[in-house]
Design an enzyme around this catalytic site. Structure first.
Site, short mmCIF file in Angstrom:
data_model
loop_
_atom_site.label_atom_id
_atom_site.label_comp_id
_atom_site.label_asym_id
_atom_site.label_seq_id
_atom_site.Cartn_x
_atom_site.Cartn_y
_atom_site.Cartn_z
N SER A 233 0.84 -1.19 0.00
CA SER A 233 0.00 0.00 0.00
C SER A 233 0.88 1.24 0.00
O SER A 233 2.04 1.21 0.43
CB SER A 233 -0.89 0.00 1.25
OG SER A 233 -1.53 1.24 1.43
N TYR B 146 -3.44 -0.16 9.75
CA TYR B 146 -3.26 -0.58 8.36
C TYR B 146 -1.86 -0.22 7.86
O TYR B 146 -1.19 -1.04 7.22
CB TYR B 146 -4.33 0.08 7.51
CG TYR B 146 -4.28 -0.25 6.04
CD1 TYR B 146 -4.79 -1.45 5.56
CD2 TYR B 146 -3.77 0.67 5.13
CE1 TYR B 146 -4.76 -1.75 4.20
CE2 TYR B 146 -3.75 0.38 3.77
CZ TYR B 146 -4.24 -0.83 3.32
OH TYR B 146 -4.21 -1.10 1.97
#
Length: 279
Positions: free
Chosen positions: A160, A173
């Site tokens: 990510s 996250y």
């Protein structure tokens, strides 16, 4: 059914027609795109996900398009589920050539809102974010990897932009995806020391793509951008969000023989987001 097609000298390096690829998180928006991209490159898809209704419909659509596909319901955090998928895949196709670790996502309680107490983070929520994103990558890699090294294969993890630089709010996250990057590099090196070039382990770091999980954070019901969505667009030189099929090239490349000397890389597909200074 056993996949056993000899590779001819004229076959494209990007051809996946001899390969059986397991895709976790296959019931998500990006997972759907991954499955279709693999199938359109000739690959056989084993779609893994928790939502049986969505997964079954997705595989039916792939088959209608002439793509060989199998849906295997599983939770990537349950070893027994993964073992069952592995056995089912080997019984059906006789081999496993690739793994795409697309299962993951945000945990709402691990998001630190602008008005939240910065020093009262829920450790339980952080653990759940790590379980889903990190251990949801490690467990499938360990389960399917032992079969990949038998004939040579490729693991593609999903990283990510949150692992590339600090992105506000998404603490759990972000840390989990940074750990995925580290695991990708570690596993690439360690497996090479033990098995030579039999296993490649790389990752794709998508930029901002609108999914079911982040849609309400990036866009309003009328399709306009939220303040956060506008901030993302300003920081993306292409001035737009990505389209799921724009990940296809990097994915097929990393799964195919075209990348057979590529190992331990994190490939950013982000419209320039991670290299833009904002100036």
């Amino acid at each position: 059914m056993t996949i056993d097609k000899p590779l001819t000298e004229t076959a494209s390096l990007f051809d996946l027609s001899q390969k059986v690829i397991v895709v976790t998180g296959a019931t998500g928006i990006l997972g759907e795109s991954f499955c279709r991209s693999i199938g359109e490159a000739g690959g056989t898809v084993v779609a893994v996900g928790r939502n049986e209704a969505v997964g079954s419909n997705r595989v039916a659509e792939l088959r209608q398009s002439g793509i060989e596909a199998l849906f295997a319901p599983a939770d990537v955090l349950q070893q027994a589920d993964l073992d069952r998928v592995c056995e089912q895949t080997l019984d059906t196709y006789g081999r496993i050539d690739g793994l795409v670790n697309a299962a993951g996502g945000n945990v709402a309680e691990a998001v630190i809102g602008p008005d939240a107490d910065l020093f009262s983070v829920s450790l339980d929520a952080l653990r759940r974010a790590f379980d889903l994103n990190l251990y949801g990558t490690i467990l499938p890699t360990l389960t399917f990897g032992r079969h990949l090294v038998k004939q040579g294969g490729s693991v593609v993890n999903i990283s990510s932009m949150a692992a590339q630089s600090a992105i506000t709010r998404v603490l759990g996250y972000s840390m989990a995806k940074a750990a995925v990057d580290n695991f990708t590099r570690w596993m690439a090196v360690e497996s090479a020391h033990r098995y030579g070039d039999k296993l490649r382990v790389n990752a794709i770091a998508p930029g901002f793509f609108v999914t079911n999980q982040n849609r309400h954070l990036l866009t309003n019901p009328d399709g306009s951008y939220t303040a956060r969505g506008e901030a993302v667009i300003r920081s993306t030189p292409y001035r737009r969000f990505g389209q799921p099929d724009e990940l296809a090239g990097a994915l097929v490349w990393l799964l195919s023989d075209a990348s057979r000397f590529v190992n331990g890389e994190v490939i950013c597909v982000d419209g320039g987001f991670h290299v833009f200074s904002g100036v």
